[in-house]
Write a protein that holds these residues in place. Structure first.
Motif, mmCIF file in Angstrom:
data_model
loop_
_atom_site.group_PDB
_atom_site.id
_atom_site.type_symbol
_atom_site.label_atom_id
_atom_site.label_comp_id
_atom_site.label_asym_id
_atom_site.label_seq_id
_atom_site.Cartn_x
_atom_site.Cartn_y
_atom_site.Cartn_z
ATOM 1 N N UNK A 27 0.839 -1.197 0.000
ATOM 2 C CA UNK A 27 0.000 0.000 0.000
ATOM 3 C C UNK A 27 0.879 1.254 0.000
ATOM 4 N N UNK A 28 1.934 1.252 0.814
ATOM 5 C CA UNK A 28 2.887 2.361 0.822
ATOM 6 C C UNK A 28 3.523 2.538 -0.552
ATOM 7 N N UNK A 29 3.983 1.441 -1.142
ATOM 8 C CA UNK A 29 4.657 1.498 -2.436
ATOM 9 C C UNK A 29 3.744 2.044 -3.529
ATOM 10 N N UNK A 59 -6.235 14.858 0.804
ATOM 11 C CA UNK A 59 -7.030 13.823 0.131
ATOM 12 C C UNK A 59 -6.236 12.523 0.008
ATOM 13 N N UNK A 60 -4.954 12.618 -0.302
ATOM 14 C CA UNK A 60 -4.110 11.421 -0.410
ATOM 15 C C UNK A 60 -3.960 10.733 0.942
ATOM 16 N N UNK A 61 -3.776 11.516 2.001
ATOM 17 C CA UNK A 61 -3.655 10.945 3.346
ATOM 18 C C UNK A 61 -4.945 10.232 3.745
ATOM 19 N N UNK A 62 -6.076 10.831 3.440
ATOM 20 C CA UNK A 62 -7.364 10.225 3.776
ATOM 21 C C UNK A 62 -7.595 8.940 2.989
ATOM 22 N N UNK A 63 -7.222 8.951 1.721
ATOM 23 C CA UNK A 63 -7.365 7.753 0.895
ATOM 24 C C UNK A 63 -6.473 6.630 1.423
ATOM 25 N N UNK A 64 -5.243 6.977 1.782
ATOM 26 C CA UNK A 64 -4.319 5.986 2.328
ATOM 27 C C UNK A 64 -4.893 5.374 3.602
ATOM 28 N N UNK A 65 -5.320 6.229 4.499
ATOM 29 C CA UNK A 65 -5.875 5.795 5.778
ATOM 30 C C UNK A 65 -7.061 4.843 5.586
#
Length: 90
Positions: A27-29, A59-65
């Motif tokens: 997921x990180x990659x 938005x990217x942080x929220x999607x990742x979370x």
């Protein structure tokens, strides 16, 4: 403006994390490959201090979370997203 995601570790993080690390790393990659994740890592004492990640935007942080296996499987006890105004030093 960047976004910083802070993770608070679960009490049994040292037991849970290895079981879900491969999926978390994938997921990180994925986020790093598309330029949404800029940097990530644990603090000096991951059990006591947790970890953080810097994202291109909120938005990217929220999607990742929302899709992180560490969150889905209880490796993380809590989290916080903070907006961050990066200042570049010449």
């Amino acid at each position: 403006m960047k976004a910083v995601l802070f993770y608070e570790p679960a009490d049994d993080v040292l037991e849970r994390a290895p079981r879900h690390y491969a999926a978390h790393r994938a997921w990180l990659d994925e986020f790093h490959a598309r330029g949404a994740l800029l940097m990530v890592g644990p603090f000096g004492d991951p059990q006591g201090q947790g970890s953080m990640a810097v994202f291109r935007n909120r938005a990217a942080a929220q999607e990742f979370l929302a899709g992180d296996p560490f969150v889905e499987h209880g490796v993380v006890a809590g989290w916080e997203i903070r907006d961050w105004d990066e200042i570049l030093v010449p």
